[in-house]
Scaffold this active site. Structure first.
Site, PDB file in Angstrom:
ATOM      1  CB  VAL A 247      -0.945   0.009   1.212  1.00 52.92           C
ATOM      2  CG1 VAL A 247      -1.891   1.208   1.135  1.00 52.92           C
ATOM      3  CG2 VAL A 247      -1.746  -1.288   1.279  1.00 52.92           C
TER       4      VAL A 247
ATOM      5  CG  ASP B 124      -7.714 -11.475   7.413  1.00 54.04           C
ATOM      6  OD1 ASP B 124      -7.283 -12.089   8.414  1.00 54.04           O
ATOM      7  OD2 ASP B 124      -6.965 -10.936   6.577  1.00 54.04           O
TER       8      ASP B 124
END
Length: 565
Positions: free
Chosen positions: A228, A341
């Site tokens: 990212v 998750d």
């Protein structure tokens, strides 16, 4: 000189060697036909001698002449022979020249001119329709291309079934073409023919969109599936988080995995407690996703900083985190999906930017808009493991936060797996040590026992966390139950109490109004019965006279009172 010798000499002049036998027979038949129609047999010999030296006819000047002449030859030999041609006015009885032309058009001789041969092929077929707009509009080839290109459209597995059927349903506007009419019954199989195509993810030869539209500032995170970056979009000047997949697409399964997060983001849309999605595209065989930038980083980063400084999130902050993430999970679960998750690294923090204009007090007094006034927002991100509740395709997340039923492949209560992971996430934020990945300690937690928390929590909050990791998923609270829990929202409990009191007062008021209406009805009915009893007595005539007299007396007192002495 006989007919055969004349015909042979004509064929030698034209060098017509490929169809000799056929030309002899046809020439002879033509002479016989001509002799039958001739009225002066005496001139036959002179005409035959002249035919010996007849030069070849002028070449055809256009396709139109070839086509016209061929149409004439196709009718009958007699019509061809009897038709006067401008080039043969001096030789009206010459049959060999038109016969030779027909041979040039009909026989593929090695000496046939290519132009005439190609023109004969064109003229021998039916009339070719013009290549105008109508011809192009109704040809099935472009339509096949459209159907092929439509097969390259991905079908989002998280789209609601009703909406997906409506989306795939044809409106019938294109059914003017014959091929599509025949293929109509197979329209229901459109979805089956629309898998994730590799060409959908590939970019053509063009400049990099990432480099063209964004200015990379820094790397802010590295995960299992991607990296990212913090970027500024050149057009609007805003900051975004750009996620680039680590591995390229090596096969169709990897493409589906990469598209999984895009599908989930697109269906979820915008929610204040879910990281916002803007766009996605493929570049250099890698998936790139443009998401909202959270200026506070991840919860895992904040926990690590607290651990270094010896601090922990206190209970009010823990309740705030739990409440906001519960609202996000409630939205995801209500959309028919589960995250699978949930962990500190997938929870992101957004600090509210200070505005130059003061906040109007009325805007923050509404309980329903409490998140608008929150200085810190917690959002759920990284939807790479999201799956459907009704049709699950489970990809296990971090084993430290994994519920035991997922390990046992029991998917009957998938939303409760997110609740289990969220309970352990809050425990870690409260100061619990790193969670085990396996072994006895891992099973110890799956028995419903929280890891050691260094700070003292209230009993009700501690019990809430224990219920969230209950071994039986049915005993765990839902995200909706957490969102309205009085432990997390005490003000909501007070509001409920006030609402109950208000409802009680409304009930009392309604009861009093009903009793009042009943009393009024009883009084009116009693009055009616009293009037009926007075009018029904035996001395009704006398009473009537008295009543009338009384009325007259009263009227006389008003009317004649002044005139009486």
């Amino acid at each position: 000189m006989d007919d055969s010798s004349i015909n042979k000499e004509l064929k030698q002049k034209l060098n017509f060697s490929y169809c000799e036998e056929e030309s002899e027979s046809e020439g002879q038949e033509a002479w016989e036909t001509r002799d039958a129609h001739s009225q002066i047999p005496d001139r036959a010999e002179g005409q035959e001698s002249e035919a010996k030296f007849t030069p070849p006819g002028p070449p055809l000047s256009s396709v139109h002449e070839v086509g016209t002449f061929q149409e004439k030859t196709k009718k009958s030999p007699e019509q061809v022979l009897m038709t006067p041609v401008s080039g043969f006015r001096n030789y009206p009885e010459t049959p060999a020249q038109p016969d030779s032309r027909s041979k040039l058009l009909d026989c593929e001789s090695p000496f046939t001119p290519k132009g005439l041969l190609s023109q004969s092929v064109i003229s021998s077929t039916e009339k070719i329709p013009s290549r105008g707009s109508k011809h192009l509009r109704f040809t099935p080839v472009p339509f096949v291309d459209e159907m092929t290109s439509s097969a390259l459209v991905n079908i989002n597995p998280f789209t609601p079934e009703s909406y997906r059927k409506q989306f795939l349903k044809s409106n019938g506007k294109r059914k003017t073409r014959g091929d599509f009419e025949e293929a109509g019954p197979g329209e229901g199989n459109v979805e089956q023919g629309l898998p994730a195509k590799r060409c959908v993810l590939q970019e053509t030869n063009m400049a990099s969109r990432y480099e063209k539209e964004f200015l990379e500032v820094e790397k802010i995170g590295v995960g299992e599936f991607g990296t990212v970056y913090k970027c500024i979009k050149r057009l609007d000047g805003c900051v975004y988080a750009i996620k680039r997949s680590t591995k390229p697409f090596a096969g169709l399964s990897n493409e589906n995995l990469a598209l999984h997060e895009v599908y989930a983001h697109a269906v979820l849309g915008h929610h204040p407690h879910v990281v916002r999605y803007y766009s996605a595209w493929a570049e250099d065989d890698h998936m790139i996703i443009q998401n909202e930038y959270c200026n506070g980083g991840s919860l895992q980063t904040a926990i690590s900083e607290n651990t270094k400084s010896g601090n922990h999130f206190q209970e009010p902050k823990l309740k705030d985190i739990l409440l906001q993430i519960s609202l996000g999970l409630k939205y995801i679960h209500s959309s028919g999906m589960v995250h699978l998750d949930i962990k500190p690294s997938n929870i992101f923090i957004c600090h509210k930017m200070q505005s130059d204009s003061p906040v109007v007090p009325e805007e923050i007094e509404n309980e329903a808009d409490w998140f608008l006034s929150a200085n810190v927002m917690y959002k759920i991100g990284d939807l790479g493991h999201v799956t459907s509740i009704s049709k699950p395709k489970v990809e296990e997340g971090d084993s430290r936060f994994l519920a035991n039923e997922i390990l046992q492949e029991d998917y009957q209560h998938l939303p409760k797996a997110d609740i289990f992971a969220l309970g352990l996430t809050i425990a870690v934020a409260a100061g619990a040590e790193s969670l085990p990945t396996n072994g006895a300690a891992w099973h110890h937690i799956r028995e419903g026992k929280l890891p050691d928390i260094p700070q003292k929590l209230s009993e009700e909050f501690y019990n809430l966390l224990k219920n969230m990791i209950h071994p039986d998923p049915r005993e765990r609270p839902s995200a909706a139950a957490l969102a309205r829990s009085r432990v997390l929202r005490p003000s909501l409990g007070k509001a409920e109490e006030l609402q109950q009191q208000l409802n009680l007062e409304k009930f009392k008021t309604a009861t009093l109004e009903r009793e009042l209406r009943e009393a009024q009805q009883a009084w009116f009915s009693q009055e009616e019965r009293g009037d009926a009893g007075v009018s029904g007595t035996p001395t009704g005539s006398r009473s009537t006279k008295r009543l009338v007299g009384g009325k007259s007396a009263k009227s006389s007192s008003f009317t004649w009172g002044k005139s009486s002495p």
